[in-house]
Design a protein around this motif. Sequence first.
Motif, PDB file in Angstrom:
ATOM      1  N   TRP A  64       0.836  -1.202   0.000  1.00  0.00           N
ATOM      2  CA  TRP A  64       0.000   0.000   0.000  1.00  0.00           C
ATOM      3  C   TRP A  64       0.872   1.254   0.000  1.00  0.00           C
ATOM      4  O   TRP A  64       0.588   2.208  -0.723  1.00  0.00           O
ATOM      5  CB  TRP A  64      -0.937  -0.025   1.193  1.00  0.00           C
ATOM      6  N   GLU A  65       1.936   1.260   0.799  1.00  0.00           N
ATOM      7  CA  GLU A  65       2.820   2.425   0.844  1.00  0.00           C
ATOM      8  C   GLU A  65       3.460   2.669  -0.516  1.00  0.00           C
ATOM      9  O   GLU A  65       3.601   3.813  -0.951  1.00  0.00           O
ATOM     10  CB  GLU A  65       3.889   2.247   1.925  1.00  0.00           C
ATOM     11  N   GLU A  66       3.853   1.603  -1.199  1.00  0.00           N
ATOM     12  CA  GLU A  66       4.443   1.742  -2.532  1.00  0.00           C
ATOM     13  C   GLU A  66       3.410   2.253  -3.529  1.00  0.00           C
ATOM     14  O   GLU A  66       3.716   3.103  -4.374  1.00  0.00           O
ATOM     15  CB  GLU A  66       5.007   0.395  -3.003  1.00  0.00           C
ATOM     16  N   ALA A  67       2.193   1.744  -3.444  1.00  0.00           N
ATOM     17  CA  ALA A  67       1.128   2.190  -4.355  1.00  0.00           C
ATOM     18  C   ALA A  67       0.859   3.674  -4.170  1.00  0.00           C
ATOM     19  O   ALA A  67       0.737   4.430  -5.148  1.00  0.00           O
ATOM     20  CB  ALA A  67      -0.143   1.372  -4.118  1.00  0.00           C
ATOM     21  N   VAL A 142      -0.788  -6.053  -6.795  1.00  0.00           N
ATOM     22  CA  VAL A 142      -0.608  -5.264  -5.578  1.00  0.00           C
ATOM     23  C   VAL A 142      -1.084  -6.080  -4.376  1.00  0.00           C
ATOM     24  O   VAL A 142      -1.672  -7.160  -4.525  1.00  0.00           O
ATOM     25  CB  VAL A 142      -1.396  -3.936  -5.652  1.00  0.00           C
ATOM     26  N   ASP A 143      -0.811  -5.553  -3.196  1.00  0.00           N
ATOM     27  CA  ASP A 143      -1.269  -6.158  -1.947  1.00  0.00           C
ATOM     28  C   ASP A 143      -2.717  -6.609  -2.092  1.00  0.00           C
ATOM     29  O   ASP A 143      -3.565  -5.861  -2.596  1.00  0.00           O
ATOM     30  CB  ASP A 143      -1.142  -5.107  -0.834  1.00  0.00           C
ATOM     31  N   GLU A 144      -3.018  -7.814  -1.655  1.00  0.00           N
ATOM     32  CA  GLU A 144      -4.356  -8.362  -1.828  1.00  0.00           C
ATOM     33  C   GLU A 144      -5.408  -7.607  -1.026  1.00  0.00           C
ATOM     34  O   GLU A 144      -6.611  -7.788  -1.251  1.00  0.00           O
ATOM     35  CB  GLU A 144      -4.360  -9.846  -1.446  1.00  0.00           C
ATOM     36  N   GLU A 145      -4.990  -6.751  -0.095  1.00  0.00           N
ATOM     37  CA  GLU A 145      -5.945  -5.941   0.654  1.00  0.00           C
ATOM     38  C   GLU A 145      -6.222  -4.598  -0.025  1.00  0.00           C
ATOM     39  O   GLU A 145      -6.964  -3.779   0.496  1.00  0.00           O
ATOM     40  CB  GLU A 145      -5.452  -5.724   2.080  1.00  0.00           C
ATOM     41  N   ILE A 146      -5.615  -4.397  -1.197  1.00  0.00           N
ATOM     42  CA  ILE A 146      -5.898  -3.211  -2.001  1.00  0.00           C
ATOM     43  C   ILE A 146      -6.977  -3.565  -3.025  1.00  0.00           C
ATOM     44  O   ILE A 146      -6.831  -4.517  -3.781  1.00  0.00           O
ATOM     45  CB  ILE A 146      -4.644  -2.702  -2.735  1.00  0.00           C
ATOM     46  N   THR A 147      -8.045  -2.816  -3.034  1.00  0.00           N
ATOM     47  CA  THR A 147      -9.116  -3.008  -4.013  1.00  0.00           C
ATOM     48  C   THR A 147      -8.952  -1.968  -5.119  1.00  0.00           C
ATOM     49  O   THR A 147      -8.793  -0.784  -4.845  1.00  0.00           O
ATOM     50  CB  THR A 147     -10.504  -2.834  -3.366  1.00  0.00           C
ATOM     51  N   HIS A 148      -8.987  -2.430  -6.361  1.00  0.00           N
ATOM     52  CA  HIS A 148      -8.779  -1.552  -7.510  1.00  0.00           C
ATOM     53  C   HIS A 148     -10.100  -1.386  -8.259  1.00  0.00           C
ATOM     54  O   HIS A 148     -10.609  -2.323  -8.872  1.00  0.00           O
ATOM     55  CB  HIS A 148      -7.712  -2.149  -8.425  1.00  0.00           C
ATOM     56  N   LEU A 149     -10.652  -0.182  -8.185  1.00  0.00           N
ATOM     57  CA  LEU A 149     -11.908   0.138  -8.866  1.00  0.00           C
ATOM     58  C   LEU A 149     -11.649   1.102 -10.020  1.00  0.00           C
ATOM     59  O   LEU A 149     -10.609   1.761 -10.074  1.00  0.00           O
ATOM     60  CB  LEU A 149     -12.900   0.782  -7.891  1.00  0.00           C
ATOM     61  N   GLY A 185     -17.897   8.288   7.993  1.00  0.00           N
ATOM     62  CA  GLY A 185     -16.714   7.628   8.541  1.00  0.00           C
ATOM     63  C   GLY A 185     -16.483   6.208   8.056  1.00  0.00           C
ATOM     64  O   GLY A 185     -15.785   5.423   8.705  1.00  0.00           O
ATOM     65  N   ARG A 186     -17.038   5.863   6.886  1.00  0.00           N
ATOM     66  CA  ARG A 186     -16.921   4.476   6.404  1.00  0.00           C
ATOM     67  C   ARG A 186     -15.499   4.121   5.998  1.00  0.00           C
ATOM     68  O   ARG A 186     -15.089   2.976   6.084  1.00  0.00           O
ATOM     69  CB  ARG A 186     -17.885   4.251   5.240  1.00  0.00           C
ATOM     70  N   MET A 187     -14.739   5.125   5.524  1.00  0.00           N
ATOM     71  CA  MET A 187     -13.323   4.907   5.218  1.00  0.00           C
ATOM     72  C   MET A 187     -12.557   6.191   5.499  1.00  0.00           C
ATOM     73  O   MET A 187     -13.066   7.290   5.267  1.00  0.00           O
ATOM     74  CB  MET A 187     -13.115   4.506   3.750  1.00  0.00           C
ATOM     75  N   GLU A 188     -11.314   6.029   5.965  1.00  0.00           N
ATOM     76  CA  GLU A 188     -10.445   7.185   6.126  1.00  0.00           C
ATOM     77  C   GLU A 188      -9.925   7.616   4.762  1.00  0.00           C
ATOM     78  O   GLU A 188      -9.605   6.782   3.918  1.00  0.00           O
ATOM     79  CB  GLU A 188      -9.270   6.859   7.050  1.00  0.00           C
ATOM     80  N   ARG A 189      -9.826   8.927   4.550  1.00  0.00           N
ATOM     81  CA  ARG A 189      -9.373   9.437   3.251  1.00  0.00           C
ATOM     82  C   ARG A 189      -7.961   8.974   2.921  1.00  0.00           C
ATOM     83  O   ARG A 189      -7.627   8.782   1.738  1.00  0.00           O
ATOM     84  CB  ARG A 189      -9.454  10.979   3.247  1.00  0.00           C
ATOM     85  N   ASP A 190      -7.109   8.756   3.938  1.00  0.00           N
ATOM     86  CA  ASP A 190      -5.724   8.373   3.651  1.00  0.00           C
ATOM     87  C   ASP A 190      -5.573   6.907   3.265  1.00  0.00           C
ATOM     88  O   ASP A 190      -4.465   6.435   3.016  1.00  0.00           O
ATOM     89  CB  ASP A 190      -4.802   8.718   4.830  1.00  0.00           C
ATOM     90  N   ARG A 191      -6.697   6.189   3.184  1.00  0.00           N
ATOM     91  CA  ARG A 191      -6.653   4.814   2.696  1.00  0.00           C
ATOM     92  C   ARG A 191      -7.223   4.720   1.278  1.00  0.00           C
ATOM     93  O   ARG A 191      -7.596   3.652   0.807  1.00  0.00           O
ATOM     94  CB  ARG A 191      -7.411   3.877   3.639  1.00  0.00           C
ATOM     95  N   ILE A 192      -7.246   5.867   0.596  1.00  0.00           N
ATOM     96  CA  ILE A 192      -7.760   5.923  -0.775  1.00  0.00           C
ATOM     97  C   ILE A 192      -6.822   6.767  -1.630  1.00  0.00           C
ATOM     98  O   ILE A 192      -6.390   7.835  -1.206  1.00  0.00           O
ATOM     99  CB  ILE A 192      -9.167   6.556  -0.820  1.00  0.00           C
ATOM    100  N   TYR A 215      -7.534   0.802   0.430  1.00  0.00           N
ATOM    101  CA  TYR A 215      -6.823  -0.152   1.286  1.00  0.00           C
ATOM    102  C   TYR A 215      -7.723  -0.604   2.432  1.00  0.00           C
ATOM    103  O   TYR A 215      -8.226   0.202   3.197  1.00  0.00           O
ATOM    104  CB  TYR A 215      -5.554   0.499   1.834  1.00  0.00           C
ATOM    105  N   LYS A 216      -7.934  -1.914   2.508  1.00  0.00           N
ATOM    106  CA  LYS A 216      -8.760  -2.532   3.543  1.00  0.00           C
ATOM    107  C   LYS A 216     -10.160  -1.924   3.559  1.00  0.00           C
ATOM    108  O   LYS A 216     -10.697  -1.568   4.610  1.00  0.00           O
ATOM    109  CB  LYS A 216      -8.100  -2.408   4.912  1.00  0.00           C
ATOM    110  N   ALA A 217     -10.758  -1.844   2.381  1.00  0.00           N
ATOM    111  CA  ALA A 217     -12.117  -1.296   2.269  1.00  0.00           C
ATOM    112  C   ALA A 217     -13.140  -2.305   2.779  1.00  0.00           C
ATOM    113  O   ALA A 217     -13.030  -3.505   2.505  1.00  0.00           O
ATOM    114  CB  ALA A 217     -12.419  -0.945   0.821  1.00  0.00           C
ATOM    115  N   PRO A 218     -14.168  -1.870   3.506  1.00  0.00           N
ATOM    116  CA  PRO A 218     -15.227  -2.778   3.972  1.00  0.00           C
ATOM    117  C   PRO A 218     -15.961  -3.393   2.778  1.00  0.00           C
ATOM    118  O   PRO A 218     -16.289  -2.696   1.819  1.00  0.00           O
ATOM    119  CB  PRO A 218     -16.157  -1.860   4.774  1.00  0.00           C
TER     120      PRO A 218
END
Length: 241
Positions: A64-67, A142-149, A185-192, A215-218
């Motif tokens: 995630w940090e690299e992405a 990428v990390d499997e916890e990263i969702t690509h939309l 508050g469903r996701m923090e902005r810094d995880r997008i 990253y780690k989206a519900p």
Amino acid sequence: MPHSAHSTTGANTPDEQELSQRFWNTNQAKERWTEECPEFLIGTSEKNKGILARKDEEFRRRSWEEAKELVRTNRIDHFQRSASQLRGYLEYTHQLKKKHGSVLAYVQKYRLKWDSITPSGERPFNDPGDWKVLYNDWPYYVDEEITHLVVWTKFLIDEDENGEVREGGKRDIEEFIKTTFCADGRMERDRIVWFRNWKSLKSVHALEHFHVMLYKAPRDLLDEVTEGDRPTSESWTSGGR
């Protein structure tokens, strides 16, 4: 059609070692090796050949940090698929072009289900009929916890003469991101992160779109935003069946 690795005999028949070194046979079971390059890989770029010739185990998923850093520094060309992912993607798009005439025609009719791509004329993102969020059918490695939309829009995103999104366009997208993914508050902005591919990297040129990585989206949020969509690569099999 390509010939089987065991279909011919004679002095000019390549031996097993030679067949194994042909880029299109890498990562393939021996019974699937072919003497000739498959139709969907003929004319592929030298960059693609280099990727396809590597073993899948040589690839490492981007963290995630690299992405985030690749997006921040606009080095989005460093995102890539593993060899087997790339092979699947190239065969998939080849089959779409043969069957539907273009990737655009398929995406519009079967993925977006849009009869028309004429925008409503409303302000960007105001009319839900002007945009749609789907999974990237062939996401990067990428990390499997990263969702690509992918966010597809009927309206054009404001850009300058170099194809860079103008400040107005960035504000529109930022507002959309916060409203769609971060409300309540469903996701923090810094995880997008979001980015728009350079023209040279786009597989669909005639329909506006940009990419969103979360990253780690519900899962319930993803199901809601994509209306239960799933990436085509999960169900697609070689040969287009």
